[in-house]
Every structure is written in C-alpha cells, then in structure tokens.
Design an enzyme around this catalytic site. Sequence first.
Site, PDB file in Angstrom:
ATOM      1  N   GLY A  46       0.878  -1.160   0.000  1.00 30.52           N
ATOM      2  CA  GLY A  46       0.000   0.000   0.000  1.00 30.52           C
ATOM      3  C   GLY A  46       0.918   1.212   0.000  1.00 30.52           C
ATOM      4  N   CYS A  76       6.250  -5.170   0.922  1.00 32.04           N
ATOM      5  CA  CYS A  76       6.378  -3.852   0.306  1.00 32.04           C
ATOM      6  C   CYS A  76       6.179  -2.738   1.352  1.00 32.04           C
ATOM      7  CB  CYS A  76       5.455  -3.761  -0.898  1.00 32.04           C
ATOM      8  SG  CYS A  76       6.050  -2.566  -2.094  1.00 32.04           S
ATOM      9  N   ILE A 135       5.966  -3.411  -7.176  1.00 33.60           N
ATOM     10  CA  ILE A 135       5.129  -2.227  -7.439  1.00 33.60           C
ATOM     11  C   ILE A 135       5.684  -1.061  -6.620  1.00 33.60           C
ATOM     12  CG2 ILE A 135       2.795  -1.247  -7.347  1.00 33.60           C
ATOM     13  CD1 ILE A 135       1.739  -4.186  -7.332  1.00 33.60           C
ATOM     14  N   ARG A 136       6.230  -0.092  -7.300  1.00 37.77           N
ATOM     15  CA  ARG A 136       6.882   1.047  -6.628  1.00 37.77           C
ATOM     16  C   ARG A 136       7.666   0.549  -5.406  1.00 37.77           C
ATOM     17  NH1 ARG A 136       3.843   4.516  -4.418  1.00 37.77           N
ATOM     18  NH2 ARG A 136       1.990   3.227  -4.406  1.00 37.77           N
ATOM     19  N   HIS A 171       5.504  -8.545  -4.036  1.00 37.92           N
ATOM     20  CA  HIS A 171       4.133  -8.885  -3.639  1.00 37.92           C
ATOM     21  C   HIS A 171       3.848 -10.366  -3.905  1.00 37.92           C
ATOM     22  CE1 HIS A 171       2.414  -4.786  -3.001  1.00 37.92           C
ATOM     23  NE2 HIS A 171       3.490  -4.461  -3.695  1.00 37.92           N
ATOM     24  N   GLU A 173       1.639 -12.167  -2.804  1.00 35.99           N
ATOM     25  CA  GLU A 173       0.190 -12.430  -2.861  1.00 35.99           C
ATOM     26  C   GLU A 173      -0.362 -12.242  -4.275  1.00 35.99           C
ATOM     27  OE1 GLU A 173       1.639  -9.795  -1.787  1.00 35.99           O
ATOM     28  OE2 GLU A 173       0.479  -7.991  -2.282  1.00 35.99           O
TER      29      GLU A 173
HETATM   30  N1  GLN Z   1       6.032   2.972  -2.472  1.00 39.90           N
HETATM   31  C1  GLN Z   1       5.240   2.531  -1.352  1.00 39.90           C
HETATM   32  C2  GLN Z   1       5.751   3.156  -0.036  1.00 39.90           C
HETATM   33  O1  GLN Z   1       6.743   3.811  -0.052  1.00 39.90           O
HETATM   34  C3  GLN Z   1       5.230   1.021  -1.245  1.00 39.90           C
HETATM   35  C4  GLN Z   1       4.618   0.413  -2.482  1.00 39.90           C
HETATM   36  C5  GLN Z   1       3.862  -0.865  -2.260  1.00 39.90           C
HETATM   37  O2  GLN Z   1       3.537  -1.248  -1.137  1.00 39.90           O
HETATM   38  N2  GLN Z   1       3.501  -1.484  -3.342  1.00 39.90           N
HETATM   39  O3  GLN Z   1       5.174   2.997   0.982  1.00 39.90           O
END
Ligand code: GLN
Length: 196
Positions: A46, A76, A135-136, A171, A173
Amino acid sequence: MKIGVLALQGDFEAHRRRLEELGAEVVLVKKPEQLHEVDGLIIPGGESGTFLNLLGTEGFEKLKQFVRLKPTFGTCAGAILLATEVENPKQKGLGAIDIAIRRNAYGRQRDSSIREGKLALHNNLVDSPLEMVFIRAPKIERVGPLVEVIATEGADPVAVRQGKIMAATFHPELSTDSRIHQAFLDLVRAGEDLPG
Ligand code: GLN
C-alpha cells in the site's frame, strides 16, 4: 491458528485469498483490539506513510507491541513499516527487523515490473526460481548480522527473515506461487519458540 491481515488499506484481500488457499483461518484486522485474536499478522503493500496516518499513535504502539511478540510478515509498504531504518524520505518504523530500506528505490522504468528472482529457503538445498511482482518497490540496502536472506533478485536481497519477522519488497500475494506464504505459516506454527 488464526492469521491476521492488516486491512486498513492496500491489497489485503489478495493476502487473504492466498492464506485461505493454504488452509489458514484469516481475520481482517481493522481495529487494534483485533490483534489479540491472531497468532500472526501480515502487513500488506500500500503506502507506508498512509498506514502510519491511519494507525495513529495508539494503533502504532499496539502494533509495535504485537510485532515484538508474534510472527509478522510485511510485504512492500509492510516491509517498510517493519524496518529499523527508512530512507527517501526518512520515516518512523516499528524497528522489528534490522534492515535499512529505501522507499521507491527503482527508477521509473523499473518501478513496477514482474521479474524472476531466486528463493533460498533454508530447507531447500538449491535456490529455485520465483516470480516476483514489484510495485513502486523499496530496496533493502543493508541487512543486519542476524538477518537471513530468503530471496534475491539480481544482487538484491528481496525477502528477509529475522526471528519471528519476515519482510519482502515484492508482492507474493499477486503470484500464484504460494511458497512464501507457506514459509510464513511455518513460522507462525513454530511461533513462540523463536527468538524475538
Ligand atoms: N512505495 C510505497 C511506499 O513507499 C510502497 C509500495 C507498495 O507497497 N507497493 O510505501
């Protein structure tokens, strides 16, 4: 054995599905009091700053107590919350696993991608390939002496464990491979015997 998934924001439903496929009983944790009901917890991806805001001071303190005592797996943003040191920008964390982690550490082109990394669980004799969805994603820039690396992508550690705590920058999941979740369930089963 009940597994909590912190359900304040992010992709908690995907974790719930994975855990249920493996036969675990899942509680979606929306209030700090629900932490008393669970034997282990997943903190999903998130946005880690948003998690901190939504938790508030009381929620943060309750979560901090929980992660000292019970197995917890952060993916993440969840990994960012569990770290001892957070960069880019600096942010407070639960200090549950001795890693330094850099938020949004991959450049634009690679900030979200599916890559093949290697899983090196201690009960496997050889590393085996593992699909990883980033993801990021943050990057683990330092691992402390008590931290075991359980998965790598290129030269980077991407899943780590210290005592009861697991953290992954990808991730699991979102892939169909359930080995990482199974490793966490094994950790919860080993539970109280593990060092903090
Ligand atoms: N970029 C988000 C953060 O810095 C983490 C990204 C993710 O959980 N997919 O919190």
